[in-house]
Design a protein around this motif. Structure first.
Motif, short mmCIF file in Angstrom:
data_model
loop_
_atom_site.label_atom_id
_atom_site.label_comp_id
_atom_site.label_asym_id
_atom_site.label_seq_id
_atom_site.Cartn_x
_atom_site.Cartn_y
_atom_site.Cartn_z
N LYS A 136 -42.94 118.54 -10.49
CA LYS A 136 -43.13 117.10 -10.04
C LYS A 136 -43.79 116.17 -10.95
O LYS A 136 -44.88 116.36 -10.92
CB LYS A 136 -43.02 117.36 -9.04
N THR A 137 -43.70 115.26 -10.87
CA THR A 137 -44.56 113.82 -11.28
C THR A 137 -44.44 112.20 -10.47
O THR A 137 -43.84 112.06 -9.66
CB THR A 137 -44.35 113.65 -12.34
N LEU A 138 -45.71 111.59 -10.83
CA LEU A 138 -45.35 110.05 -9.79
C LEU A 138 -44.86 109.71 -10.94
O LEU A 138 -45.00 109.37 -12.98
CB LEU A 138 -45.91 109.98 -9.28
N VAL A 139 -43.15 108.10 -11.01
CA VAL A 139 -43.34 107.59 -12.00
C VAL A 139 -43.41 106.21 -11.68
O VAL A 139 -42.94 106.31 -10.13
CB VAL A 139 -41.81 107.86 -12.81
N ARG A 140 -43.71 105.31 -12.04
CA ARG A 140 -44.12 104.15 -11.72
C ARG A 140 -43.15 103.17 -11.85
O ARG A 140 -42.23 103.44 -12.59
CB ARG A 140 -44.66 103.06 -11.96
N ARG B 31 -44.85 100.32 -7.66
CA ARG B 31 -44.04 100.67 -6.74
C ARG B 31 -43.93 101.95 -7.55
O ARG B 31 -43.99 102.58 -8.59
CB ARG B 31 -42.93 100.73 -5.92
N TYR B 32 -44.38 103.82 -6.41
CA TYR B 32 -44.35 105.05 -7.07
C TYR B 32 -43.05 106.07 -6.56
O TYR B 32 -43.14 105.99 -5.27
CB TYR B 32 -45.67 105.55 -7.46
N TYR B 33 -42.18 106.42 -7.07
CA TYR B 33 -41.78 107.51 -6.83
C TYR B 33 -41.86 108.73 -7.79
O TYR B 33 -42.35 109.13 -8.01
CB TYR B 33 -40.09 107.22 -7.81
#
Length: 133
Positions: A113-117, A103-105
């Motif tokens: 902004k970044t996507l974090v696993r 899942r990514y946040y």
């Protein structure tokens, strides 16, 4: 002599328990760089709860292999985000294996902004010092 031995054994046991709790449950994190002002500033001390795994919008999290990043969760799995005029839905599980660790946040770090696993998140952070903010 027996009282002194009991005291040192109790002290050693307490230290081991404290180190275990700090390693697996909670840890203290000092913010080295933050653009999340006014909530979080450089030098703030944060307690990081490593036990939680249900992150929600607005949570401040610490993430990265060396716990070097801090940010605020802006979008959770299942939310739709807009990037370069395109809409994308954050997956709730891995399309191929069904794992929920993929899942990514979407995390707001202030200037970017970044996507974090999910697996890269250390935990939810709460400021413990300074008290007056």
């Amino acid at each position: 002599m027996k009282n002194a031995l009991k005291f040192f054994l109790a002290l050693a046991a307490m230290l081991l328990i404290m180190l275990a709790v700090r390693a697996w449950a909670f840890t203290i994190y000092q913010v080295t760089n933050s653009d999340l002002q006014p909530e979080v500033r450089k030098g703030d001390r944060m307690m990081v709860n490593r036990l939680g795994s249900a992150y929600q919008k607005g949570n401040i999290i610490v993430f990265g292999k060396d716990s070097s990043w801090i940010g605020r969760v802006e979008a959770v799995p299942g939310d739709t985000i807009n990037f370069e005029e395109q809409n994308y839905r954050l997956p709730t599980e891995c399309v191929y294996c069904g794992s929920t660790e993929q899942r990514y946040y979407l995390v707001d770090m202030g200037k970017m902004k970044t996507l974090v696993r999910h697996g890269d998140i250390v935990g939810t952070a709460f400021r413990i010092w300074p008290f007056n903010r």
